[in-house]
Design a protein around this motif. Sequence first.
Motif, PDB file in Angstrom:
ATOM      1  N   ILE A   1      -1.478 -18.640   0.308  1.00  0.00           N
ATOM      2  CA  ILE A   1      -2.006 -17.477  -0.426  1.00  0.00           C
ATOM      3  C   ILE A   1      -0.955 -16.378  -0.608  1.00  0.00           C
ATOM      4  O   ILE A   1      -1.071 -15.543  -1.501  1.00  0.00           O
ATOM      5  CB  ILE A   1      -3.248 -16.894   0.276  1.00  0.00           C
ATOM      6  CG1 ILE A   1      -2.904 -16.424   1.687  1.00  0.00           C
ATOM      7  CG2 ILE A   1      -4.383 -17.882   0.279  1.00  0.00           C
ATOM      8  CD1 ILE A   1      -4.042 -15.654   2.321  1.00  0.00           C
ATOM      9  N   GLY A   2       0.090 -16.392   0.208  1.00  0.00           N
ATOM     10  CA  GLY A   2       1.141 -15.383   0.062  1.00  0.00           C
ATOM     11  C   GLY A   2       1.881 -15.501  -1.244  1.00  0.00           C
ATOM     12  O   GLY A   2       2.457 -14.528  -1.734  1.00  0.00           O
ATOM     13  N   SER A   3       1.863 -16.704  -1.853  1.00  0.00           N
ATOM     14  CA  SER A   3       2.560 -16.920  -3.124  1.00  0.00           C
ATOM     15  C   SER A   3       1.653 -16.725  -4.335  1.00  0.00           C
ATOM     16  O   SER A   3       2.114 -16.817  -5.474  1.00  0.00           O
ATOM     17  CB  SER A   3       3.143 -18.339  -3.168  1.00  0.00           C
ATOM     18  OG  SER A   3       2.108 -19.315  -3.041  1.00  0.00           O
ATOM     19  N   PHE A   4       0.378 -16.422  -4.082  1.00  0.00           N
ATOM     20  CA  PHE A   4      -0.554 -16.235  -5.186  1.00  0.00           C
ATOM     21  C   PHE A   4      -0.300 -14.885  -5.863  1.00  0.00           C
ATOM     22  O   PHE A   4       0.298 -13.972  -5.310  1.00  0.00           O
ATOM     23  CB  PHE A   4      -2.006 -16.290  -4.696  1.00  0.00           C
ATOM     24  CG  PHE A   4      -2.440 -17.666  -4.238  1.00  0.00           C
ATOM     25  CD1 PHE A   4      -1.627 -18.774  -4.432  1.00  0.00           C
ATOM     26  CD2 PHE A   4      -3.677 -17.848  -3.633  1.00  0.00           C
ATOM     27  CE1 PHE A   4      -2.027 -20.038  -4.011  1.00  0.00           C
ATOM     28  CE2 PHE A   4      -4.090 -19.101  -3.212  1.00  0.00           C
ATOM     29  CZ  PHE A   4      -3.256 -20.197  -3.399  1.00  0.00           C
ATOM     30  N   GLY A   5      -0.813 -14.747  -7.075  1.00  0.00           N
ATOM     31  CA  GLY A   5      -0.745 -13.473  -7.774  1.00  0.00           C
ATOM     32  C   GLY A   5      -1.684 -12.448  -7.172  1.00  0.00           C
ATOM     33  O   GLY A   5      -2.607 -12.789  -6.420  1.00  0.00           O
TER      34      GLY A   5
ATOM     35  N   LEU B   1      -2.188 -10.932   4.338  1.00  0.00           N
ATOM     36  CA  LEU B   1      -2.284 -10.193   3.080  1.00  0.00           C
ATOM     37  C   LEU B   1      -1.831  -8.728   3.231  1.00  0.00           C
ATOM     38  O   LEU B   1      -1.600  -8.047   2.229  1.00  0.00           O
ATOM     39  CB  LEU B   1      -3.716 -10.237   2.548  1.00  0.00           C
ATOM     40  CG  LEU B   1      -4.166 -11.607   2.029  1.00  0.00           C
ATOM     41  CD1 LEU B   1      -5.650 -11.586   1.666  1.00  0.00           C
ATOM     42  CD2 LEU B   1      -3.331 -12.022   0.813  1.00  0.00           C
ATOM     43  N   LEU B   2      -1.719  -8.237   4.456  1.00  0.00           N
ATOM     44  CA  LEU B   2      -1.221  -6.879   4.674  1.00  0.00           C
ATOM     45  C   LEU B   2       0.238  -6.736   4.252  1.00  0.00           C
ATOM     46  O   LEU B   2       0.718  -5.621   4.036  1.00  0.00           O
ATOM     47  CB  LEU B   2      -1.369  -6.469   6.152  1.00  0.00           C
ATOM     48  CG  LEU B   2      -2.787  -6.253   6.670  1.00  0.00           C
ATOM     49  CD1 LEU B   2      -2.754  -5.896   8.148  1.00  0.00           C
ATOM     50  CD2 LEU B   2      -3.509  -5.160   5.882  1.00  0.00           C
ATOM     51  N   SER B   3       0.931  -7.862   4.145  1.00  0.00           N
ATOM     52  CA  SER B   3       2.345  -7.836   3.726  1.00  0.00           C
ATOM     53  C   SER B   3       2.522  -8.261   2.280  1.00  0.00           C
ATOM     54  O   SER B   3       3.625  -8.605   1.855  1.00  0.00           O
ATOM     55  CB  SER B   3       3.168  -8.743   4.641  1.00  0.00           C
ATOM     56  OG  SER B   3       2.667 -10.077   4.609  1.00  0.00           O
ATOM     57  N   SER B   4       1.443  -8.236   1.504  1.00  0.00           N
ATOM     58  CA  SER B   4       1.509  -8.606   0.091  1.00  0.00           C
ATOM     59  C   SER B   4       2.404  -7.642  -0.688  1.00  0.00           C
ATOM     60  O   SER B   4       2.590  -6.479  -0.292  1.00  0.00           O
ATOM     61  CB  SER B   4       0.100  -8.610  -0.512  1.00  0.00           C
ATOM     62  OG  SER B   4       0.147  -8.766  -1.918  1.00  0.00           O
ATOM     63  N   ASN B   5       2.944  -8.122  -1.793  1.00  0.00           N
ATOM     64  CA  ASN B   5       3.774  -7.262  -2.644  1.00  0.00           C
ATOM     65  C   ASN B   5       2.943  -6.265  -3.444  1.00  0.00           C
ATOM     66  O   ASN B   5       3.496  -5.298  -3.980  1.00  0.00           O
ATOM     67  CB  ASN B   5       4.604  -8.116  -3.609  1.00  0.00           C
ATOM     68  CG  ASN B   5       5.621  -8.976  -2.886  1.00  0.00           C
ATOM     69  OD1 ASN B   5       6.156  -8.570  -1.861  1.00  0.00           O
ATOM     70  ND2 ASN B   5       5.892 -10.170  -3.415  1.00  0.00           N
ATOM     71  N   SER B   6       1.666  -6.499  -3.544  1.00  0.00           N
ATOM     72  CA  SER B   6       0.778  -5.630  -4.318  1.00  0.00           C
ATOM     73  C   SER B   6       0.165  -4.548  -3.426  1.00  0.00           C
ATOM     74  O   SER B   6      -0.423  -4.849  -2.377  1.00  0.00           O
ATOM     75  CB  SER B   6      -0.332  -6.449  -4.965  1.00  0.00           C
ATOM     76  OG  SER B   6      -1.322  -5.609  -5.519  1.00  0.00           O
ATOM     77  N   ALA B   7       0.279  -3.293  -3.843  1.00  0.00           N
ATOM     78  CA  ALA B   7      -0.308  -2.188  -3.077  1.00  0.00           C
ATOM     79  C   ALA B   7      -1.829  -2.290  -3.051  1.00  0.00           C
ATOM     80  O   ALA B   7      -2.464  -1.985  -2.039  1.00  0.00           O
ATOM     81  CB  ALA B   7       0.125  -0.859  -3.688  1.00  0.00           C
ATOM     82  N   SER B   8      -2.428  -2.744  -4.165  1.00  0.00           N
ATOM     83  CA  SER B   8      -3.889  -2.883  -4.218  1.00  0.00           C
ATOM     84  C   SER B   8      -4.387  -3.917  -3.220  1.00  0.00           C
ATOM     85  O   SER B   8      -5.406  -3.711  -2.545  1.00  0.00           O
ATOM     86  CB  SER B   8      -4.327  -3.284  -5.633  1.00  0.00           C
ATOM     87  OG  SER B   8      -3.924  -2.336  -6.577  1.00  0.00           O
ATOM     88  N   VAL B   9      -3.655  -5.019  -3.104  1.00  0.00           N
ATOM     89  CA  VAL B   9      -4.045  -6.069  -2.158  1.00  0.00           C
ATOM     90  C   VAL B   9      -3.936  -5.556  -0.728  1.00  0.00           C
ATOM     91  O   VAL B   9      -4.827  -5.787   0.102  1.00  0.00           O
ATOM     92  CB  VAL B   9      -3.175  -7.333  -2.359  1.00  0.00           C
ATOM     93  CG1 VAL B   9      -3.472  -8.369  -1.278  1.00  0.00           C
ATOM     94  CG2 VAL B   9      -3.412  -7.924  -3.739  1.00  0.00           C
TER      95      VAL B   9
ATOM     96  N   GLU C   1      -6.909  -3.185   0.017  1.00  0.00           N
ATOM     97  CA  GLU C   1      -8.176  -3.902   0.219  1.00  0.00           C
ATOM     98  C   GLU C   1      -8.143  -4.728   1.507  1.00  0.00           C
ATOM     99  O   GLU C   1      -9.151  -4.819   2.221  1.00  0.00           O
ATOM    100  CB  GLU C   1      -8.463  -4.809  -0.974  1.00  0.00           C
ATOM    101  CG  GLU C   1      -8.709  -4.071  -2.281  1.00  0.00           C
ATOM    102  CD  GLU C   1      -9.970  -3.226  -2.236  1.00  0.00           C
ATOM    103  OE1 GLU C   1     -10.846  -3.498  -1.389  1.00  0.00           O
ATOM    104  OE2 GLU C   1     -10.089  -2.295  -3.063  1.00  0.00           O
ATOM    105  N   ALA C   2      -6.990  -5.320   1.810  1.00  0.00           N
ATOM    106  CA  ALA C   2      -6.879  -6.125   3.028  1.00  0.00           C
ATOM    107  C   ALA C   2      -7.029  -5.267   4.270  1.00  0.00           C
ATOM    108  O   ALA C   2      -7.660  -5.682   5.260  1.00  0.00           O
ATOM    109  CB  ALA C   2      -5.531  -6.843   3.041  1.00  0.00           C
ATOM    110  N   ALA C   3      -6.460  -4.046   4.254  1.00  0.00           N
ATOM    111  CA  ALA C   3      -6.590  -3.145   5.408  1.00  0.00           C
ATOM    112  C   ALA C   3      -8.051  -2.767   5.619  1.00  0.00           C
ATOM    113  O   ALA C   3      -8.543  -2.733   6.762  1.00  0.00           O
ATOM    114  CB  ALA C   3      -5.736  -1.902   5.192  1.00  0.00           C
ATOM    115  N   GLY C   4      -8.761  -2.486   4.521  1.00  0.00           N
ATOM    116  CA  GLY C   4     -10.183  -2.158   4.641  1.00  0.00           C
ATOM    117  C   GLY C   4     -10.992  -3.326   5.158  1.00  0.00           C
ATOM    118  O   GLY C   4     -11.911  -3.162   5.976  1.00  0.00           O
ATOM    119  N   ALA C   5     -10.660  -4.551   4.691  1.00  0.00           N
ATOM    120  CA  ALA C   5     -11.377  -5.740   5.158  1.00  0.00           C
ATOM    121  C   ALA C   5     -11.089  -6.032   6.621  1.00  0.00           C
ATOM    122  O   ALA C   5     -11.967  -6.469   7.376  1.00  0.00           O
ATOM    123  CB  ALA C   5     -10.994  -6.934   4.298  1.00  0.00           C
TER     124      ALA C   5
END
Length: 429
Positions: free
Chosen positions: A21-25, A57-65, A68-72
């Motif tokens: 999932i780290g390579s997903f958009g 997902l906390l290390s995703s390149n997307s700020a939005s991700v 949301e991951a921190a909240g989850a």
Amino acid sequence: MLINTDQQRALAYLQSCIEDIGSFGDILQLVIVELIYKVCQARPAERAKFIRTVYNLLSSNSASVRYEAAGALVTLSSTPTAVKAAAKCYVDLIVHESDNNVKLVVLDKLVKLQSDHRNDLSLQQELSMDVLRILGSTDIEVRRKTLEFLMNLISLRNVKDVVSLLKKEVVRTYNETDKEQNTKTYQELLVKALHQCGVRFPITAEIVVPVLMDFLSESNEKAAESVLEFVREAVARFENLQPSIIEKLLSSLPGIKSLSVLHAGLWILGEYCVTEQQIMAFMEMVNESIGPLPIVDTEIRESTQDGGEGDDVSKTPAATTTSSRVTADGTYATQSALATTTTTSDDKPPLRKFLLAGDFFIGAALATSLTKIALRLESPGVARNRLVAQCMLVLASIIHLGKSSLPKKPISDDDVDWLSLCIRVINDR
């Protein structure tokens, strides 16, 4: 979307590619976070299966991700490790995000996270040091909200570290040569934050007071007033700090540019200068701040000097006025008058400058302080007589100046009455 029509199939697909999932958009990653949240809400027993995925997902390149991951994550787990990871993620988002509105939204999330786990002392300590990084933002509202949040995180365990870093921030803004309005407002916020730290935790007052008192001579009047407010409270509450505060205030007062700050400083010195050494030092400071005495004679003498580079008072060109008068025998006569005006320069001592501007209320405040120290000094003989004579000369000189034509505004009757009363009290002692 599959998660809305067949959640089981969506979950099966996630489990088949969970390592990739780290390579997903970012759009697909957001959908995965939503799926995990819905599954765990419906089946709490399965939370443990997805915590690692959310961590990744906390290390995703997307700020939005990441947001949301921190909240989850804090929804799935309330362990200290999970909460700290989410808090760190929020701080990183605030620091690196360029949109100030986004910063404020994420900061609200961080505040709520802290309030939900206020009993976790280790979280409070770590979070306080991370939050200080947000002060690097240039937006004043972000800085204001950050400092308010920081005050809720301070405890005995971390107050010294926080004060040390705030002190560095104060010194940095103090040394800036080009100060915009935001910088001045930021200075005021830092001063108030250090004020709260000094009052809530007396062990930091000794560190805070010397740093803040450098602001007394600043052109930022609001910051200087906040400092005086704290100094007045500190000198009353912390007796062990009184000598150092008085000494610092005596050295700072001649450079004060604000009338209200000077007024408050004179009151503090008149109230808390108790030893003979402090009283004599206060009198020396007054003489330095008011300049040569008597004021009227020295001002006239300087105004009549020809040339003289560096004169504080310079004469403007004389203006001749003529008018017709009727004499006692009924004939007309022409009367001429030569009028001169004086202009003051900015290099005058502060007290003298305010008095020449017609601000005689500061003279009344000075009279109160001089009366207090004259009555308080118990040393007999020449030293006391000299001090009394100096106090009376200063006050008499202010009255004389107020009744002359030199100041821009004449002295009020109330101020004359008060100054005269102080002279009589000092004389009758």
